[in-house]
Design a protein around this motif. Structure first.
Motif, PDB file in Angstrom:
ATOM      1  N   ARG A 110      -4.771   1.200  -1.334  1.00 22.50           N
ATOM      2  CA  ARG A 110      -5.191   0.914   0.032  1.00 22.50           C
ATOM      3  C   ARG A 110      -5.907  -0.438   0.036  1.00 22.50           C
ATOM      4  O   ARG A 110      -6.887  -0.619  -0.676  1.00 22.50           O
ATOM      5  N   ASP A 159       0.828  -1.196   0.000  1.00 15.49           N
ATOM      6  CA  ASP A 159       0.000   0.000   0.000  1.00 15.49           C
ATOM      7  C   ASP A 159       0.866   1.252   0.000  1.00 15.49           C
ATOM      8  O   ASP A 159       1.994   1.257   0.505  1.00 15.49           O
ATOM      9  N   TYR A 164      -6.443  -1.351   8.481  1.00 13.19           N
ATOM     10  CA  TYR A 164      -6.910  -0.006   8.787  1.00 13.19           C
ATOM     11  C   TYR A 164      -8.146  -0.105   9.660  1.00 13.19           C
ATOM     12  O   TYR A 164      -8.934  -1.053   9.543  1.00 13.19           O
TER      13      TYR A 164
END
Length: 476
Positions: free
Chosen positions: A361, A335, A393
């Motif tokens: 991402r 990423d 995340y």
């Protein structure tokens, strides 16, 4: 002396003004056509068509009534314009003829112009021509007729080509332009124009130049040549309908531009020559929210306003990888935010570049736990737990719970909550409450299904976002 009534009447007839009978114009008939001396143009007169007639044997291709006649015999080739501007009515009609034999029967129709439009007539030396002027409607009024010679433009001939540089705009009335003997016919049009004009372009800088022509009542046709005379011209390109004509030019060399109207049209030709514009580089990619699991497809949306197209491309993906194909695919290992640059080049060497930020991402949550009771009774409320793991995340996740029924899975409810990053096998639990029903007891068991969806992001691995429990036995 006795004066009788008859005498008085006679005297009155002599002394009192009466109403004169209207008479037709002098050139009402073909045989009395007004002869015009073309050496003294322009010629103009106003004539009333109210009493003008239509004689036997007279015809009019464009239609006309209340006609009058004019004739002329030019001593040299010319382009003549017949106009009705300033007339007291709308709908003037002009018909033009060549005299091939005696009398009105010896006329040969050449062209016509209806409804007050001007008439253009190319005439040859020594030939007699007739113009029949009239009205499209009966009972017309005063006709204002003007006959004039249309002068040829100064750059009508190749030898008189206007010398130009860049940038250079021009607008020329080429109505009376002609075609020289030996003049080339542009390859891109619909035959030779009715007339052409010429420019001699000598650039001071070696590079590509573009000729832009504009619609001004006619569609222009533009061609560019190298050479020194009509006998040795070599075409470098040709364009019609206002499309850009782009060509490479060397400093100090002279190039010849030939401009005319398509389909034999005559009129004003407007054009400009300037440095050819650079290409416009642009690209896109799919998916627009790539993850490290995606093969990202890049598409070139570049274009060349100069019309030569894109010949080559160079891609830089921001991670050290490159490509030269039109529409490459690329997979990012980790990423990050990558600056992707595309450089495009045209066949004549013009180039442009554009850069875009591509954010990679990898959003991925996984249902790793689903706890359901082994059994339950009708009316009993039990807890159903769906556990999600997340290692990348912090996400907001929606979980929907379903239960089995006679026709398939039926919706139970939805929970939305934050799912933080957690290691060590720990999960974020979504806890549902479910009350068993008599319908569940009829089936004897119920199976639960959970579906997790990341909110405002795309899960990179959606296959692990669904789980189905073992059956729960339901007692009546």
């Amino acid at each position: 002396m006795r004066i009788t009534l008859a005498v008085l009447v006679g005297i009155a007839a002599l002394l009192l003004p009466g109403t004169a009978a209207a008479i037709p114009p002098a050139n009402d008939n073909f045989a009395n056509a007004t002869v015009i001396d073309l050496s003294s143009l322009p010629y103009s007169e106003t004539v009333s068509l109210v009493e003008a007639g239509y004689e036997g044997g007279e015809s009019a291709y464009c239609g006309a009534s209340n006609t009058v006649w004019y004739s002329f015999t030019p001593s040299s080739d010319a382009l003549i314009r017949v106009d009705s501007s300033g007339s007291g009515f709308y709908g003037a009609v002009f018909n033009a003829y060549r005299q091939n034999g005696s009398g009105i029967g010896g006329l040969s129709q050449i062209t016509c112009s209806p409804y007050s439009g001007p008439l253009l007539l190319a005439v040859e030396a020594g030939t007699t021509y007739y113009v029949q002027a009239g009205s499209a409607y009966w009972g017309s009024g005063n006709l204002r007729l003007t006959i004039e010679e249309v002068p040829a433009p100064g750059n009508d001939d190749f030898a008189d080509a206007t010398a130009i540089g860049s940038p250079f705009p021009d607008s020329v009335d080429a109505t009376a332009a002609s075609i020289e003997s030996g003049e080339p016919t542009p390859s891109c049009g619909y035959g030779q124009s009715a007339g052409t004009i010429w420019y001699a372009f000598t650039p001071s800088v070696s590079r590509s130049y573009a000729v832009t022509s504009t619609y001004t009542g006619l569609w222009p046709q533009v061609a560019v040549y190298t050479g020194t005379s009509l006998n040795n011209l070599t075409s470098l390109g040709c364009r019609t309908f206002g499309n850009l004509l782009t060509f490479q030019a060397e400093a100090g060399e002279t190039y010849y531009l030939q401009l005319g109207g398509l389909f034999g049209d005559r009129g004003t030709i407007s054009f400009s020559i300037d440095v050819a514009p650079d290409p416009v580089a642009n690209f896109g990619w799919f998916p627009g929210d790539p993850s490290m699991y995606d093969n990202v497809g890049f598409s070139d949306f570049s274009h060349d306003p100069a019309g030569l197209g894109i010949q080559s491309r160079s891609w830089s993906f921001g991670d050290g990888s490159t490509d030269t194909s039109c529409c490459p695919t690329h997979r990012y290992a980790v990423d990050g935010t990558y600056e992707v640059t595309l450089t495009v080049t045209t066949p004549d060497g013009r180039s442009a570049s554009v850069s875009r930020q591509v954010e990679v991402r990898t959003h991925d949550v996984t249902i790793t736990k689903m706890q359901v009771p082994q059994s339950g009774n009708v009316g009993q409320t039990r807890q159903i737990t769906v556990g999600l793991s997340n290692k990348r995340y912090g996400e907001t996740v929606q979980v929907q719970l379903y239960k089995s029924g006679p026709g398939g899975f039926e919706f139970v409810g939805t929970l939305v909550q934050s799912v933080p990053i957690r290691g060590g096998g720990r999960t974020t639990d979504f806890k549902f409450s479910y009350t068993f029903t008599s319908a569940d007891a009829v089936l004897g068991k119920v199976t639960f299904k959970a579906i997790a969806q990341v909110v405002n992001a795309r899960d990179a691995v959606p296959a692990d976002n669904e789980a189905i429990s073992l059956p729960t036995k339901v007692n009546g």
